[in-house]
Design a protein around this motif. Structure first.
Motif, PDB file in Angstrom:
ATOM      1  N   UNK A 120       0.871  -1.035   0.039  1.00  0.00           N
ATOM      2  CA  UNK A 120      -0.172   0.079   0.012  1.00  0.00           C
ATOM      3  C   UNK A 120       0.908   1.228  -0.194  1.00  0.00           C
ATOM      4  N   UNK A 121       1.927   1.178   0.812  1.00  0.00           N
ATOM      5  CA  UNK A 121       2.772   2.293   0.635  1.00  0.00           C
ATOM      6  C   UNK A 121       3.504   2.657  -0.597  1.00  0.00           C
ATOM      7  N   UNK A 122       3.722   1.374  -1.298  1.00  0.00           N
ATOM      8  CA  UNK A 122       4.423   1.637  -2.679  1.00  0.00           C
ATOM      9  C   UNK A 122       3.437   2.326  -3.501  1.00  0.00           C
ATOM     10  N   UNK A 123       2.238   1.934  -3.659  1.00  0.00           N
ATOM     11  CA  UNK A 123       1.284   2.270  -4.368  1.00  0.00           C
ATOM     12  C   UNK A 123       0.941   3.954  -4.013  1.00  0.00           C
ATOM     13  N   UNK A 124       1.201   4.179  -2.735  1.00  0.00           N
ATOM     14  CA  UNK A 124       0.844   5.697  -2.520  1.00  0.00           C
ATOM     15  C   UNK A 124       2.113   6.551  -2.794  1.00  0.00           C
ATOM     16  N   UNK A 125       3.492   5.846  -3.023  1.00  0.00           N
ATOM     17  CA  UNK A 125       4.590   6.613  -3.583  1.00  0.00           C
ATOM     18  C   UNK A 125       4.206   6.613  -5.023  1.00  0.00           C
ATOM     19  N   UNK A 126       3.704   5.614  -5.906  1.00  0.00           N
ATOM     20  CA  UNK A 126       3.383   5.760  -7.172  1.00  0.00           C
ATOM     21  C   UNK A 126       2.428   6.972  -7.641  1.00  0.00           C
ATOM     22  N   UNK A 127       1.561   7.191  -6.935  1.00  0.00           N
ATOM     23  CA  UNK A 127       0.565   8.015  -7.221  1.00  0.00           C
ATOM     24  C   UNK A 127       1.189   9.271  -6.992  1.00  0.00           C
ATOM     25  N   UNK A 128       2.226   9.703  -5.963  1.00  0.00           N
ATOM     26  CA  UNK A 128       2.667  10.688  -5.963  1.00  0.00           C
ATOM     27  C   UNK A 128       3.933  11.194  -7.035  1.00  0.00           C
ATOM     28  N   UNK A 129       4.238  10.208  -7.689  1.00  0.00           N
ATOM     29  CA  UNK A 129       5.153  10.259  -8.818  1.00  0.00           C
ATOM     30  C   UNK A 129       4.832   9.751 -10.009  1.00  0.00           C
ATOM     31  N   UNK A 130       4.012  10.535 -10.635  1.00  0.00           N
ATOM     32  CA  UNK A 130       3.221   9.907 -11.776  1.00  0.00           C
ATOM     33  C   UNK A 130       4.340   9.630 -12.971  1.00  0.00           C
ATOM     34  N   UNK A 131       5.464  10.436 -12.984  1.00  0.00           N
ATOM     35  CA  UNK A 131       6.366  10.206 -14.142  1.00  0.00           C
ATOM     36  C   UNK A 131       7.344   9.171 -13.879  1.00  0.00           C
ATOM     37  N   UNK A 132       7.280   8.390 -12.665  1.00  0.00           N
ATOM     38  CA  UNK A 132       8.256   7.417 -12.376  1.00  0.00           C
ATOM     39  C   UNK A 132       7.415   5.954 -12.225  1.00  0.00           C
ATOM     40  N   UNK A 133       8.311   5.176 -12.116  1.00  0.00           N
ATOM     41  CA  UNK A 133       8.057   3.657 -12.097  1.00  0.00           C
ATOM     42  C   UNK A 133       8.645   3.280 -10.523  1.00  0.00           C
ATOM     43  N   UNK A 134       7.875   2.920  -9.732  1.00  0.00           N
ATOM     44  CA  UNK A 134       8.300   2.371  -8.429  1.00  0.00           C
ATOM     45  C   UNK A 134       8.812   1.041  -8.478  1.00  0.00           C
ATOM     46  N   UNK A 135       9.781   0.487  -7.778  1.00  0.00           N
ATOM     47  CA  UNK A 135      10.062  -0.987  -7.798  1.00  0.00           C
ATOM     48  C   UNK A 135      10.601  -1.504  -6.544  1.00  0.00           C
ATOM     49  N   UNK A 136      10.452  -2.773  -6.592  1.00  0.00           N
ATOM     50  CA  UNK A 136      10.757  -3.431  -5.102  1.00  0.00           C
ATOM     51  C   UNK A 136      11.316  -4.743  -5.505  1.00  0.00           C
TER      52      UNK A 136
END
Ligand SMILES: [Zn+2]
Length: 294
Positions: A120-136
């Motif tokens: 859920x934290x990862x999704x929250x971060x993705x919403x705040x950074x729309x020009x980025x891909x978040x990965x784990x």
């Protein structure tokens, strides 16, 4: 409230203030790459000597317990500045980037790398950074700090999988009025995609995927996870894994220093050794995927 402008300002300021970082960003712009093409996918091999520490990192429990954790605030270089991105997480530039605009997003607490409760934290971060891909990177799937919870972010449009999964044949796994889950297996390795508008639904999709994957010794299933926004929806891409490193991994002459993480699964093979970069071919790439992809 965090916005992407804060990330951009941090990045620009760190380029001015932190020598090691600005040098490695400059080196990245001259880095040697070569591309291998198949019918539905491609892989870019990248010669990146600065990644030798991470690719060659020992991640056994004993080594980890005896080293100073480089993601803990008190051990970080004094030049490395951070911004709070969501409560409990800092946004930092990655001093040894693989791609442009490469950030590391550690938890402010030294707590093990674990995805189930933190997606859920990862999704929250993705919403705040729309020009980025978040990965784990899972603790046994590419993370060089398996003892410290962290995500990473890179600017969109750099990894071959981003376009390839749009064109690939997709097999529907499940669908409801909120969104759907699909499976792709014709891009050289397998992945599962979920997309929907709501965060809680995406968390639920992720948990369904998680429970279907095998876990060894009660540890979390091995995987690399991407979360980003696409066409006004939230997108989750999971590359399930069965092995951390191929059996030909090593520093000896006939071995390969290749330690696949999310970026490699995303289509950029990071090779810190020149000889490996010079000799890599399609067969070796296929062999890596065959061994590490579930
Ligand atoms: Zn730590």
């Amino acid at each position: 409230m965090f916005t992407e402008d804060i990330a951009e300002t941090l990045y620009e300021n760190q380029l001015k203030e932190w020598d090691i970082f600005s040098k490695s960003v400059e080196q990245l712009s001259n880095i040697e790459c070569k591309k291998f093409q198949w019918s539905n996918h491609s892989i870019i091999a990248q010669f990146n000597p600065a990644r030798v520490v991470s690719t060659g990192a020992k991640i056994d429990a004993k080594t980890i317990a005896h080293r100073k954790c480089f993601l803990c605030d008190e051990n970080r270089p004094k030049e490395q500045k951070g911004e709070t991105i969501i409560p409990g997480y800092s946004l930092l530039v990655n001093p040894y980037p693989i791609l442009k605009r490469h950030f590391t997003i550690p938890s402010i607490k030294h707590t093990p790398q674990c995805i189930y409760d933190n997606i859920g934290d990862m999704i929250e971060i993705a919403k705040l950074m729309p020009n980025y891909i978040i990965f784990y990177n899972g603790p046994q799937s590419g993370a060089s700090a398996p003892d410290h919870l962290h995500f990473q972010a890179v600017a969109k449009g750099q990894m071959p999988f981003e376009d390839e999964i749009e064109k690939a044949d997709r097999f529907l796994l499940s669908e409801n009025k909120e969104g759907k889950m699909m499976f792709i297996n014709n891009i050289g390795r397998k992945c599962i995609i979920a997309e929907c508008k709501r965060k809680d639904m995406l968390v639920s999709f992720f948990h369904q995927i998680y429970h279907q994957l095998p876990s060894i010794n009660k540890l979390e299933p091995q995987m690399n996870v991407f979360v980003y926004t696409k066409n006004n929806k939230l997108r989750l891409v999971v590359f399930p894994r069965k092995k951390h490193r191929p059996d030909f991994y090593g520093t000896e002459k006939d071995k390969w220093l290749i330690s696949p993480g999310a970026i490699d699964m995303g289509g950029i093979f990071v090779l810190p050794i020149k000889d490996n970069f010079d000799t890599i071919d399609k067969e070796t790439i296929c062999a890596v995927f065959e061994q590490v992809s579930l």
